[in-house]
Write an enzyme that holds these catalytic residues in place. Sequence first.
Site, short mmCIF file in Angstrom:
data_model
loop_
_atom_site.label_atom_id
_atom_site.label_comp_id
_atom_site.label_asym_id
_atom_site.label_seq_id
_atom_site.Cartn_x
_atom_site.Cartn_y
_atom_site.Cartn_z
N LEU A 1 35.68 40.84 19.02
CA LEU A 1 36.89 41.55 19.82
C LEU A 1 38.14 40.93 19.06
CD1 LEU A 1 35.65 41.46 23.37
CD2 LEU A 1 35.58 43.23 21.84
N LEU A 2 39.02 41.64 19.06
CA LEU A 2 40.56 41.24 18.63
C LEU A 2 41.43 41.33 19.72
CD1 LEU A 2 40.43 43.55 15.62
CD2 LEU A 2 40.36 41.16 15.46
N GLY B 1 26.86 44.05 5.55
CA GLY B 1 27.76 44.98 4.88
C GLY B 1 27.58 46.20 4.07
N SER B 2 26.48 46.97 4.87
CA SER B 2 26.11 48.24 4.01
C SER B 2 27.13 49.25 4.04
CB SER B 2 24.86 48.71 4.61
OG SER B 2 25.03 49.17 6.06
N ASN B 3 28.08 49.27 5.19
CA ASN B 3 29.16 50.11 5.13
C ASN B 3 30.11 49.67 4.24
OD1 ASN B 3 29.03 52.50 7.38
ND2 ASN B 3 28.23 50.65 8.67
N VAL C 1 37.32 48.38 24.40
CA VAL C 1 36.06 48.21 23.51
C VAL C 1 35.52 49.69 22.97
CG1 VAL C 1 33.84 47.42 23.47
CG2 VAL C 1 35.44 46.15 24.72
N ASP C 2 35.54 49.73 21.74
CA ASP C 2 35.07 51.29 21.26
C ASP C 2 35.76 52.42 21.90
OD1 ASP C 2 33.70 49.69 19.22
OD2 ASP C 2 32.19 49.41 20.84
N HIS D 1 31.12 52.90 14.49
CA HIS D 1 30.64 52.41 15.75
C HIS D 1 29.11 53.41 15.80
CE1 HIS D 1 29.55 50.79 19.62
NE2 HIS D 1 29.16 51.82 19.88
N SER E 1 30.69 57.13 15.13
CA SER E 1 31.98 57.57 15.35
C SER E 1 32.80 56.75 14.46
CB SER E 1 32.38 57.37 16.71
OG SER E 1 31.47 58.11 17.60
N ASN F 1 37.55 51.83 12.52
CA ASN F 1 36.26 51.02 12.99
C ASN F 1 35.22 52.07 13.07
OD1 ASN F 1 34.45 48.93 13.63
ND2 ASN F 1 34.83 49.27 15.82
N GLU G 1 43.13 48.81 22.15
CA GLU G 1 42.77 47.52 22.89
C GLU G 1 41.58 47.39 23.72
OE1 GLU G 1 45.77 49.09 22.94
OE2 GLU G 1 47.47 47.74 22.65
C1 GAR Z 1 26.65 49.16 11.69
O1 GAR Z 1 25.61 49.99 12.41
C2 GAR Z 1 28.07 49.29 12.58
O2 GAR Z 1 28.29 50.77 13.10
C3 GAR Z 1 27.96 48.34 13.75
O3 GAR Z 1 27.46 47.23 13.08
C4 GAR Z 1 26.48 47.72 12.08
C5 GAR Z 1 27.05 47.00 10.69
O4 GAR Z 1 26.15 47.23 9.52
N1 GAR Z 1 29.05 48.20 14.22
C6 GAR Z 1 29.14 48.02 15.52
O5 GAR Z 1 28.41 48.04 16.41
C7 GAR Z 1 30.69 47.91 16.22
N2 GAR Z 1 30.93 48.05 17.53
P1 GAR Z 1 26.77 46.90 8.15
O6 GAR Z 1 27.29 45.43 8.13
O7 GAR Z 1 25.22 46.85 7.38
O8 GAR Z 1 27.78 47.78 7.74
#
Ligand code: GAR
Length: 212
Positions: free
Chosen positions: A93-94, A13-15, A145-146, A110, A137, A108, A143
């Site tokens: 995936l959703l 959850g740093s984002n 994947v990324d 990525h 990004s 999202n 629908e």
């Molecule tokens: C992040 O680097 C995010 O970009 C990646 O997971 C990490 C989550 O970190 N997401 C993906 O790869 C989705 N395809 P966080 O939990 O510290 O935010």
Amino acid sequence: MKVPTAVIISGAGSNLQAIIDYWKACDPAYDLKLVISNQAQAKGLVRAVKAGLPVMVIDHKKFATREAFDADLHQSLKDQGIELIALAGFLRLLSDKFVKDWAGKMINIHPSLLPAFPGLKTHQKALKYGVRYSGCSVIFVDEGVDSGAIIEQAVVPVLDGDTEMDLALRVLKEEHRIFPLALDEVAHGRVKLVDGLVVRTPQDDQEGVKKL
Ligand code: GAR
């Protein structure tokens, strides 16, 4: 009127923290109302509770199918009046139905310069290919994947001798910078998804419209 927004996570959850910090400091157009995790142990839940946000765990293992999990997720979001979703390290995936229901309202992050390196093991792939630049990004979820339309990107160099961790940390710093900004732009309505493409309305134009 601010847009009621949920953040959905699976892990650290740093984002999510970056989105919370921006929300508290910068008066964005999104209003955080809910954090959902599919993992009860996700550290991001602790961050949400510390910020005073309602949290919910919806454990995907309790559902027989992806569609059943997604239907529960959808209903929980609707029950709380959510209008905008940020997927912040949500590693599932959703289903197509869920994605269609939230088209243009779900973004999202990525950790690559899409369309390069979708899916998992992003930094490993980047190092293997020997790219000299990587990044992150923010996309509208579709629908695939990324594969959704790109809202914002940031670039970082790949340095000689980088490990996956070195690169991941350099990219993550940029994720934390651009994700809240992109979420704010979408909440403002300055960035929209129209017929599968991103349409941007400069701030000045919007002010012009308001004055008329
Ligand atoms: C992040 O680097 C995010 O970009 C990646 O997971 C990490 C989550 O970190 N997401 C993906 O790869 C989705 N395809 P966080 O939990 O510290 O935010």
